[in-house]
Scaffold this motif. Structure first.
Motif, mmCIF file in Angstrom:
data_model
loop_
_atom_site.group_PDB
_atom_site.id
_atom_site.type_symbol
_atom_site.label_atom_id
_atom_site.label_comp_id
_atom_site.label_asym_id
_atom_site.label_seq_id
_atom_site.Cartn_x
_atom_site.Cartn_y
_atom_site.Cartn_z
ATOM 1 N N ILE A 59 128.737 28.215 2.810
ATOM 2 C CA ILE A 59 127.849 27.049 2.815
ATOM 3 C C ILE A 59 127.586 26.585 4.247
ATOM 4 O O ILE A 59 126.455 26.236 4.606
ATOM 5 C CB ILE A 59 128.457 25.900 1.985
ATOM 6 C CG1 ILE A 59 128.513 26.290 0.504
ATOM 7 C CG2 ILE A 59 127.660 24.620 2.173
ATOM 8 C CD1 ILE A 59 127.172 26.552 -0.130
ATOM 9 N N LYS A 60 128.606 26.611 5.095
ATOM 10 C CA LYS A 60 128.430 26.194 6.487
ATOM 11 C C LYS A 60 127.473 27.113 7.226
ATOM 12 O O LYS A 60 126.703 26.665 8.084
ATOM 13 C CB LYS A 60 129.786 26.154 7.194
ATOM 14 C CG LYS A 60 130.662 24.992 6.761
ATOM 15 C CD LYS A 60 132.030 25.042 7.431
ATOM 16 C CE LYS A 60 132.919 23.894 6.956
ATOM 17 N NZ LYS A 60 134.278 23.960 7.549
ATOM 18 N N ARG A 61 127.524 28.410 6.888
ATOM 19 C CA ARG A 61 126.635 29.367 7.553
ATOM 20 C C ARG A 61 125.171 29.123 7.198
ATOM 21 O O ARG A 61 124.274 29.380 8.008
ATOM 22 C CB ARG A 61 127.028 30.799 7.177
ATOM 23 C CG ARG A 61 128.288 31.313 7.856
ATOM 24 C CD ARG A 61 128.431 32.814 7.701
ATOM 25 N NE ARG A 61 128.652 33.201 6.316
ATOM 26 C CZ ARG A 61 129.861 33.365 5.771
ATOM 27 N NH1 ARG A 61 130.947 33.173 6.516
ATOM 28 N NH2 ARG A 61 129.993 33.737 4.511
ATOM 29 N N THR A 62 124.918 28.632 5.984
ATOM 30 C CA THR A 62 123.536 28.450 5.530
ATOM 31 C C THR A 62 123.113 26.982 5.486
ATOM 32 O O THR A 62 122.003 26.671 5.047
ATOM 33 C CB THR A 62 123.366 29.058 4.127
ATOM 34 O OG1 THR A 62 124.239 28.376 3.201
ATOM 35 C CG2 THR A 62 123.715 30.543 4.134
ATOM 36 N N HIS A 63 124.002 26.118 5.942
ATOM 37 C CA HIS A 63 123.781 24.673 5.822
ATOM 38 C C HIS A 63 122.490 24.226 6.501
ATOM 39 O O HIS A 63 121.703 23.451 5.934
ATOM 40 C CB HIS A 63 124.977 23.931 6.428
ATOM 41 C CG HIS A 63 124.958 22.450 6.193
ATOM 42 N ND1 HIS A 63 124.353 21.573 7.069
ATOM 43 C CD2 HIS A 63 125.466 21.696 5.186
ATOM 44 C CE1 HIS A 63 124.498 20.340 6.613
ATOM 45 N NE2 HIS A 63 125.167 20.387 5.478
ATOM 46 N N ALA A 64 122.241 24.724 7.694
ATOM 47 C CA ALA A 64 121.107 24.246 8.492
ATOM 48 C C ALA A 64 119.765 24.500 7.816
ATOM 49 O O ALA A 64 118.881 23.637 7.822
ATOM 50 C CB ALA A 64 121.137 24.892 9.871
ATOM 51 N N LYS A 65 119.607 25.661 7.213
ATOM 52 C CA LYS A 65 118.300 26.006 6.640
ATOM 53 C C LYS A 65 117.947 25.131 5.436
ATOM 54 O O LYS A 65 116.772 24.941 5.120
ATOM 55 C CB LYS A 65 118.255 27.483 6.249
ATOM 56 C CG LYS A 65 119.000 27.849 4.994
ATOM 57 C CD LYS A 65 118.775 29.307 4.625
ATOM 58 C CE LYS A 65 119.421 29.658 3.284
ATOM 59 N NZ LYS A 65 119.177 31.065 2.911
ATOM 60 N N HIS A 66 118.966 24.601 4.775
ATOM 61 C CA HIS A 66 118.719 23.733 3.619
ATOM 62 C C HIS A 66 118.415 22.290 4.037
ATOM 63 O O HIS A 66 117.995 21.487 3.202
ATOM 64 C CB HIS A 66 119.925 23.746 2.675
ATOM 65 C CG HIS A 66 120.184 25.058 2.027
ATOM 66 N ND1 HIS A 66 119.344 25.619 1.089
ATOM 67 C CD2 HIS A 66 121.192 25.959 2.201
ATOM 68 C CE1 HIS A 66 119.824 26.783 0.695
ATOM 69 N NE2 HIS A 66 120.948 27.011 1.358
ATOM 70 N N HIS A 67 118.658 21.970 5.300
ATOM 71 C CA HIS A 67 118.498 20.581 5.739
ATOM 72 C C HIS A 67 117.305 20.366 6.673
ATOM 73 O O HIS A 67 117.214 19.327 7.323
ATOM 74 C CB HIS A 67 119.790 20.097 6.414
ATOM 75 C CG HIS A 67 120.858 19.688 5.436
ATOM 76 N ND1 HIS A 67 121.616 20.617 4.760
ATOM 77 C CD2 HIS A 67 121.262 18.463 5.001
ATOM 78 C CE1 HIS A 67 122.457 19.978 3.965
ATOM 79 N NE2 HIS A 67 122.266 18.681 4.088
ATOM 80 N N THR A 68 116.413 21.338 6.728
ATOM 81 C CA THR A 68 115.174 21.107 7.478
ATOM 82 C C THR A 68 114.300 20.154 6.672
ATOM 83 O O THR A 68 114.459 20.022 5.446
ATOM 84 C CB THR A 68 114.418 22.423 7.713
ATOM 85 O OG1 THR A 68 114.012 22.956 6.440
ATOM 86 C CG2 THR A 68 115.298 23.435 8.438
ATOM 87 N N ALA A 69 113.367 19.495 7.346
ATOM 88 C CA ALA A 69 112.454 18.572 6.661
ATOM 89 C C ALA A 69 111.638 19.318 5.610
ATOM 90 O O ALA A 69 111.371 18.791 4.513
ATOM 91 C CB ALA A 69 111.540 17.901 7.682
ATOM 92 N N GLU A 70 111.245 20.547 5.937
ATOM 93 C CA GLU A 70 110.440 21.343 5.008
ATOM 94 C C GLU A 70 111.234 21.687 3.749
ATOM 95 O O GLU A 70 110.720 21.581 2.628
ATOM 96 C CB GLU A 70 109.976 22.638 5.686
ATOM 97 C CG GLU A 70 109.005 22.452 6.841
ATOM 98 C CD GLU A 70 109.692 22.012 8.129
ATOM 99 O OE1 GLU A 70 108.980 21.614 9.065
ATOM 100 O OE2 GLU A 70 110.947 22.071 8.183
ATOM 101 N N ALA A 71 112.492 22.092 3.946
ATOM 102 C CA ALA A 71 113.325 22.448 2.799
ATOM 103 C C ALA A 71 113.577 21.234 1.912
ATOM 104 O O ALA A 71 113.481 21.318 0.680
ATOM 105 C CB ALA A 71 114.651 23.033 3.272
#
Length: 263
Positions: free
Chosen positions: A32-44
């Motif tokens: 989850i930590k490895r993929t955390h950033a991509k889920h928290h973009t404004a677009e996502a």
């Protein structure tokens, strides 16, 4: 229980359920930590929110958020947090505080929308590694093992100062127990004992060393860490420097009273 990293896959069948759950939780959190950033973009966040709205419009009773989290391989509680934050931002026209969001995640009845409250509840009760329910369970398990360790110290008639007493004296970083009279374990002097109700893998142990164990060593001297659900044996490499690892309460404790009696 010590685990050799190279042989982990071959010995997994012989480990306890609690150990396996601890290992799974740690590996899942790393993912989850490895993929955390991509889920928290404004677009996502916007995509997830719109998909939530469309989903509940079609069927408000369906577990829309839970299914969305599973589809994108993200923790359900964290998905619920993203959508809840986006909902509150739209409703209040301002970024909600973390305190408010945490409060609503702990008690979804506070969410001013019944459908979203139910969706958030479904996420938190079906998340095995994140969320307020998991936090409560982890806290309870940690406290249970501290109580167990306290009872074992009392059975051995070892005098100690507990963490809450040390905090009251003004210490900020403290181990669970400081021994008022040091003991020897496997030939190593021990001044303090720390209880960890988890499996000791490399990443968590290195973090504990940096954030806790070396601080304890600097202030109180050498000590013992008990990983109740086992640890990778190669991590027990700081014995000579003053940090000993065990997976249970040691049975071969040598006390000052005992050593003097032998003389």
């Amino acid at each position: 229980m010590h685990v050799n990293p190279a042989g982990l896959q071959f010995s997994i069948h012989s480990q306890s359920q609690s150990t396996l759950l601890s290992i799974f939780s740690q590996e899942y959190q790393k993912q989850i930590k490895r993929t955390h950033a991509k889920h928290h973009t404004a677009e996502a966040a916007e995509t997830y929110y719109q998909r939530y709205l469309n989903g509940v419009m079609k069927n408000a009773a369906a577990p829309v958020l839970l299914e969305l989290a599973n589809e994108v391989d993200f923790a359900p509680s964290l998905m619920a947090r993203i959508v809840l934050e986006r909902f509150l931002q739209e409703r209040e026209q301002a970024i909600p505080s973390k305190t408010l969001i945490n409060s609503m995640l702990r008690d979804p009845s506070q969410i001013p929308d019944g459908v979203l409250a139910n969706q958030v509840y479904q996420c938190t009760v079906n998340d095995c590694c994140y969320g307020p329910l998991v936090d409560c369970i982890k806290h309870a398990i940690g406290h249970e093992h501290e109580v167990l360790l306290r009872e074992m110290l009392l059975e051995k008639n070892l005098s100690f100062i507990a963490e809450d007493q040390l905090r009251a004296k003004g210490y900020d970083k403290t181990p669970d127990f400081i021994l008022e009279v040091p003991v020897a374990v496997e030939g190593h002097i021990i001044h303090w004992i720390e209880s960890k109700a988890s499996f000791g893998d490399e990443s968590s142990h290195q973090a504990y060393l940096q954030d806790q164990f070396w601080s304890y060593w600097n202030r109180f001297g050498p000590g013992l860490v008990i990983y109740w659900y086992g640890f990778i044996e190669e991590l027990d490499c700081h014995r000579e420097r003053g940090i000993l690892l065990k997976d249970c309460f040691p049975t071969d404790i040598v006390t000052l009273r005992h050593s003097m009696a032998q003389r």
